[in-house]
Design a protein around this motif. Structure first.
Motif, PDB file in Angstrom:
ATOM      1  N   HIS A 113      39.564  52.966  74.127  1.00 38.08           N
ATOM      2  CA  HIS A 113      39.505  54.448  74.264  1.00 38.08           C
ATOM      3  C   HIS A 113      39.484  55.007  75.507  1.00 38.08           C
ATOM      4  CE1 HIS A 113      39.778  55.372  69.777  1.00 38.08           C
ATOM      5  NE2 HIS A 113      39.113  54.243  69.740  1.00 38.08           N
ATOM      6  N   ALA A 114      38.398  54.112  76.367  1.00 37.13           N
ATOM      7  CA  ALA A 114      37.985  54.584  77.679  1.00 37.13           C
ATOM      8  C   ALA A 114      38.917  54.106  78.676  1.00 37.13           C
ATOM      9  CB  ALA A 114      36.742  53.910  78.040  1.00 37.13           C
ATOM     10  N   GLY A 115      39.803  52.824  78.564  1.00 34.10           N
ATOM     11  CA  GLY A 115      40.598  52.576  79.844  1.00 34.10           C
ATOM     12  C   GLY A 115      41.878  53.309  79.526  1.00 34.10           C
ATOM     13  N   GLY A 159      32.478  53.966  79.460  1.00 35.25           N
ATOM     14  CA  GLY A 159      32.572  53.607  78.118  1.00 35.25           C
ATOM     15  C   GLY A 159      31.388  52.961  77.464  1.00 35.25           C
ATOM     16  N   ASP A 160      31.852  51.940  76.435  1.00 31.31           N
ATOM     17  CA  ASP A 160      30.516  51.478  75.798  1.00 31.31           C
ATOM     18  C   ASP A 160      29.879  50.344  76.676  1.00 31.31           C
ATOM     19  OD1 ASP A 160      31.548  52.281  73.581  1.00 31.31           O
ATOM     20  OD2 ASP A 160      31.466  50.342  72.451  1.00 31.31           O
ATOM     21  N   CYS A 161      30.523  50.017  77.888  1.00 33.55           N
ATOM     22  CA  CYS A 161      29.796  49.087  78.780  1.00 33.55           C
ATOM     23  C   CYS A 161      28.825  49.736  79.696  1.00 33.55           C
ATOM     24  CB  CYS A 161      30.833  48.285  79.441  1.00 33.55           C
ATOM     25  SG  CYS A 161      32.015  48.932  80.711  1.00 33.55           S
ATOM     26  N   SER A 220      36.639  50.082  60.288  1.00 33.47           N
ATOM     27  CA  SER A 220      35.664  49.875  59.321  1.00 33.47           C
ATOM     28  C   SER A 220      35.815  50.988  58.290  1.00 33.47           C
ATOM     29  CB  SER A 220      34.283  50.041  60.021  1.00 33.47           C
ATOM     30  OG  SER A 220      34.141  51.091  60.864  1.00 33.47           O
ATOM     31  N   LYS A 221      36.859  51.643  58.098  1.00 31.75           N
ATOM     32  CA  LYS A 221      37.100  52.738  57.236  1.00 31.75           C
ATOM     33  C   LYS A 221      38.376  52.474  56.359  1.00 31.75           C
ATOM     34  CE  LYS A 221      34.553  55.886  60.445  1.00 31.75           C
ATOM     35  NZ  LYS A 221      34.606  54.882  61.648  1.00 31.75           N
ATOM     36  N   ASP A 222      39.433  53.558  56.913  1.00 32.44           N
ATOM     37  CA  ASP A 222      40.523  53.361  55.926  1.00 32.44           C
ATOM     38  C   ASP A 222      41.444  52.259  55.931  1.00 32.44           C
ATOM     39  OD1 ASP A 222      39.836  56.239  55.564  1.00 32.44           O
ATOM     40  OD2 ASP A 222      41.500  57.236  56.815  1.00 32.44           O
ATOM     41  N   ARG A 266      42.593  42.177  77.252  1.00 32.88           N
ATOM     42  CA  ARG A 266      42.639  40.879  76.915  1.00 32.88           C
ATOM     43  C   ARG A 266      43.133  40.645  75.582  1.00 32.88           C
ATOM     44  NH1 ARG A 266      36.072  39.783  76.324  1.00 32.88           N
ATOM     45  NH2 ARG A 266      35.844  41.358  74.594  1.00 32.88           N
ATOM     46  N   GLU A 267      43.315  41.785  74.823  1.00 37.99           N
ATOM     47  CA  GLU A 267      43.734  41.651  73.279  1.00 37.99           C
ATOM     48  C   GLU A 267      45.269  41.779  73.600  1.00 37.99           C
ATOM     49  OE1 GLU A 267      42.137  44.104  70.288  1.00 37.99           O
ATOM     50  OE2 GLU A 267      40.534  44.829  71.741  1.00 37.99           O
ATOM     51  N   SER A 268      46.169  41.041  72.815  1.00 36.91           N
ATOM     52  CA  SER A 268      47.600  41.371  72.903  1.00 36.91           C
ATOM     53  C   SER A 268      48.201  42.452  72.018  1.00 36.91           C
ATOM     54  CB  SER A 268      48.377  40.003  72.605  1.00 36.91           C
ATOM     55  OG  SER A 268      47.626  39.447  71.406  1.00 36.91           O
TER      56      SER A 268
END
Ligand SMILES: Cc1cc2nc3c(=O)[nH]c(=O)nc-3n(C[C@H](O)[C@H](O)[C@H](O)COP(=O)(O)OP(=O)(O)OC[C@H]3O[C@@H](n4cnc5c(N)ncnc54)[C@H](O)[C@@H]3O)c2cc1C
Length: 431
Positions: free
Chosen positions: A20-22, A290-292, A55-57, A43-45
């Motif tokens: 979300h941040a990047g 963000g989270d980091c 965690s929801k829908d 790093r995710e493809s």
């Protein structure tokens, strides 16, 4: 800290992490008129996707899992962003101002933005790596959780935080028998007031979720060897000696900030990469969002690190403004958050401490209420946070009031005859 000149077209921005941040940062840089080079490493493809639905829908429904993209197809090409999918940043060379990718490429930067997010905590107990034990963070994790829930009779969720409770509700929606195991005495102990915890515990119990609170997990046992699936989880062992059968286990026991790159480069880190009000790290050419990121919060009056889409998105916007020389002051956006647990919608605005003075507005029994938290000093009570359950109007009013720093007395907050909506309308609309 040294002031940096605004970015120009000859500069080059490198962004690590396409969450979300990047992704918002890249978007805001272009929207702000930056025409220089941008390289985005993920790093995710998988192409960037929204994390909250995982965690929801995403796991509540049957059928082929589909991610919700963060931007439309073609966005990165259209924005002239060099996007490196499935490529991890391995090392920062701050002296040379270069980022070293795991492909061996050295990428020069004028500004580097770390948007590396957080990684899930592990329990550190035997059997955690068995098939069928899933810790939810990425799309791949969620696809595994969903596959595990297909046809499962019994699921155990470890952890009673937001992710754990959301997964429990989603699994119940599929008709799975669900037990939540957590060492805390109440769900969401670190995040919400006792009143909201109690409501959620009742709500989940009514929906058929078994809550085993005050219970630690000691390990996971596999199916018997020779069953054809001996590396697959069969049960969860509790610290008090019980064995809970499980076809699938979802572990949601919190996350820690991804600070490895920053720490190895000698940047200041604590609970997150340490940044100032301009979101710059101890190296002024490197920002973290963000989270980091651990940042000085005007709302909390202390350094905090937040894990929310609002925080990631607003910090990205602010970092872009800082890089473009357009930031009006330090980062000061109001924190807010949401969680959907089956039919129950929880929304939180602001930050409160556990010793806050709290009043309830609305009727808990109706399933719609809000808890207003005040910091009390002498005779003065300052509104600092509002938790709303199935009360979006209260949440919006709270965001207006907190965002504008407009005060409200505890008596007015608790008075059902007090027109909170009209009162908040006198405050500016939040972004
Ligand atoms: C299951 C789940 C449900 C959630 N639900 C909600 C919700 O309902 N509401 C809410 O407000 N928030 C929710 N959150 C939190 C929210 O998703 C995060 O706060 C948000 O994603 C943070 O964005 P980010 O960009 O900082 O980090 P992330 O979205 O985590 O993105 C960081 C990215 O950086 C990548 N990365 C890390 N290191 C490297 C490296 N060295 N090289 C290249 N790439 C790297 C990571 O792989 C990751 O893709 C949820 C989180 C999870 C996991």
């Amino acid at each position: 800290m040294a002031q940096q000149p605004p970015l120009g077209p000859a500069d080059s921005v490198v962004v690590v992490g396409a969450g979300h941040a990047g992704v918002q940062l890249v978007d805001s840089l272009r929207a702000g008129g930056y025409a220089g080079a941008i390289t985005l490493l993920s790093r995710e493809s998988a192409r960037p996707y929204q994390r909250p639905p995982l965690s929801k829908d995403f796991i509540a429904a049957s059928g082929a899992p589909e991610a919700l993209p963060l931007r439309g197809e073609g966005f990165f090409d259209d924005a002239g962003v060099r996007a490196l999918w499935g490529v991890a940043a391995e090392r920062i060379d701050p002296e040379a101002r270069q980022l070293v990718a795991d492909t061996g490429e050295r990428i020069a930067y004028s500004a580097l933005v770390l948007a590396t997010g957080a990684d899930n905590r592990r329990l550190g107990v035997p059997g955690e790596d068995l098939a069928g034990v899933v810790s939810l963070r990425t799309l791949e994790d969620a696809a595994r959780a969903r596959a595990g829930l297909e046809g499962a009779r019994r699921a155990v969720v470890v952890g009673a935080g937001f992710v754990g409770l959301e997964v429990a509700a989603a699994a119940r929606a599929r008709g799975v028998d669900v037990t939540v195991v957590a060492p805390t005495e109440r769900p969401l102990r670190r995040s919400v007031s006792p009143a909201v915890s109690a409501f959620l515990a009742e709500r989940h119990a009514l929906d058929g979720v078994r809550l085993e609170l005050g219970t630690a997990v000691a390990g996971f046992l596999p199916r018997p060897a020779g069953s054809g699936s001996g590396d697959r989880v069969a049960s969860v062992m509790t610290a008090d000696g019980r064995e809970l059968p499980a076809d699938v286990v979802v572990v949601g026991v919190g996350a820690f900030p991804a600070v490895g790159l920053a720490a190895a480069a000698g940047l200041a880190v604590g609970d997150g990469v340490t940044v100032d009000g301009g979101l710059r790290t101890s190296d002024p050419h490197i920002l973290a969002i963000g989270d980091c990121a651990s940042f000085p919060s005007a709302h909390a009056g202390r350094r905090v690190r937040l894990e929310s889409v609002q925080n990631a998105t607003d910090q990205a916007r602010h970092a872009a403004a800082v890089l473009l020389g357009a930031a009006a002051g330090p980062y000061a956006e109001l924190p807010w958050f949401w969680s959907h647990q089956g039919p129950t919608k929880v929304q939180i605005a602001g930050l409160s401490r556990s010793d806050a003075h709290r009043v309830v507005r609305g009727d808990r029994a109706s399933g719609k209420f809000s808890v207003f938290a005040f910091d009390v000093t002498g005779a003065e009570a300052r509104l600092v946070a509002v938790e709303s359950v199935n009360s979006p109007t209260d949440h919006l009013a709270a965001r207006r009031l907190l965002g504008a720093g407009r005060q409200l007395t505890p008596d007015d907050a608790a008075d059902p005859a007090f027109d909170l909506k009209a009162y908040s309308r006198a405050a500016p609309v939040p972004a």
